[in-house]
Design a protein around this motif. Structure first.
Motif, short mmCIF file in Angstrom:
data_model
loop_
_atom_site.label_atom_id
_atom_site.label_comp_id
_atom_site.label_asym_id
_atom_site.label_seq_id
_atom_site.Cartn_x
_atom_site.Cartn_y
_atom_site.Cartn_z
N GLU A 3 -37.72 47.85 9.51
CA GLU A 3 -36.76 48.94 9.53
C GLU A 3 -35.94 49.05 8.25
OE1 GLU A 3 -35.73 45.36 11.64
OE2 GLU A 3 -37.03 46.86 12.45
N ASP A 4 -35.80 47.97 7.51
CA ASP A 4 -35.02 48.02 6.27
C ASP A 4 -35.87 47.83 5.01
OD1 ASP A 4 -35.55 45.42 6.96
OD2 ASP A 4 -33.65 44.63 6.25
N VAL A 5 -37.10 48.29 5.06
CA VAL A 5 -37.98 48.20 3.89
C VAL A 5 -37.52 49.23 2.86
CG1 VAL A 5 -40.33 48.57 3.08
CG2 VAL A 5 -39.94 47.36 5.19
N LYS A 6 -37.44 48.77 1.64
CA LYS A 6 -37.01 49.66 0.57
C LYS A 6 -38.17 50.57 0.14
CE LYS A 6 -33.96 46.05 -0.94
NZ LYS A 6 -33.91 44.85 -1.71
N TYR A 7 -37.80 51.78 -0.26
CA TYR A 7 -38.82 52.73 -0.72
C TYR A 7 -39.48 52.26 -2.01
CZ TYR A 7 -37.38 56.04 2.83
OH TYR A 7 -37.12 56.63 4.02
N SER A 8 -38.79 51.45 -2.78
CA SER A 8 -39.40 50.92 -4.00
C SER A 8 -40.56 50.00 -3.66
CB SER A 8 -38.36 50.20 -4.84
OG SER A 8 -37.85 49.08 -4.15
N TYR A 9 -40.47 49.26 -2.55
CA TYR A 9 -41.58 48.41 -2.13
C TYR A 9 -42.81 49.25 -1.82
CZ TYR A 9 -38.43 44.42 -1.49
OH TYR A 9 -37.55 43.39 -1.68
N ILE A 10 -42.59 50.37 -1.14
CA ILE A 10 -43.71 51.24 -0.77
C ILE A 10 -44.34 51.84 -2.02
CG2 ILE A 10 -44.34 53.34 0.48
CD1 ILE A 10 -42.05 52.63 2.45
N SER A 11 -43.51 52.29 -2.96
CA SER A 11 -44.06 52.89 -4.17
C SER A 11 -44.78 51.87 -5.04
CB SER A 11 -42.96 53.60 -4.96
OG SER A 11 -41.98 52.68 -5.38
N SER A 53 -51.98 48.83 1.05
CA SER A 53 -50.58 49.14 0.74
C SER A 53 -49.67 48.78 1.91
CB SER A 53 -50.41 50.62 0.40
OG SER A 53 -51.15 50.95 -0.74
N VAL A 57 -46.71 45.93 1.85
CA VAL A 57 -45.32 46.14 2.24
C VAL A 57 -44.89 45.10 3.28
CG1 VAL A 57 -43.74 47.75 3.40
CG2 VAL A 57 -45.27 48.57 1.62
N ASP A 61 -42.00 42.31 2.57
CA ASP A 61 -40.85 42.15 3.46
C ASP A 61 -40.75 40.72 3.97
OD1 ASP A 61 -38.62 43.30 4.96
OD2 ASP A 61 -39.89 42.96 6.74
#
Length: 133
Positions: A3-11, A53, A57, A61
């Protein structure tokens, strides 16, 4: 869990995984004989990129919360590279072991897709196994 994964991790995970799929795509282009196999190849690359991907992520995390909380590091980069390295090793191992098998003797593009599928399935099975405890 995520729930608190940063969008930078996804990118980072998606961008780096897409770049790291290029060598496998180059290998596959040598296996293609018909135009229909290009669609199979494209679908396989997209599926593998998205699944790796997601696994990156999840690994990033986990690394941030469990292992790298004590040290300053880049968990997104470490998780992505770790998952991609594992995927590459499993892919190459399955592909090279089954290359001479009678089931895939004349159809190496199916072997490529099978090896890709096994490689990210084993990673997700490992994530499921490790998340039980």
């Amino acid at each position: 869990m995520l729930e608190d994964v940063k969008y930078s991790y996804i990118s980072i995970a998606f961008g780096l995984t897409a770049l790291l799929q290029i060598p496998q795509a180059i290998i596959a282009t040598y296996l293609i004989e018909t135009n229909e196999e290009y669609i199979i190849l494209l679908t396989s690359i997209i599926l593998t990129t998205v699944s790796i991907s997601i696994a990156s992520v999840i690994a990033s995390d986990y690394l941030e919360k469990k292992l790298l909380a004590k040290f300053y590091s880049q968990p997104a980069l470490v998780g992505t590279l770790l998952i991609n390295a594992i995927q590459w090793l499993i892919f190459l191992w399955v592909f090279l072991e089954l290359m001479d098998h009678a089931l895939f003797s004349g159809d190496l593009i199916n072997l490529y897709v099978f090896s890709q599928t096994i490689s990210f399935s084993v990673i997700f099975l490992g994530i499921i196994y490790l998340s039980r405890g």
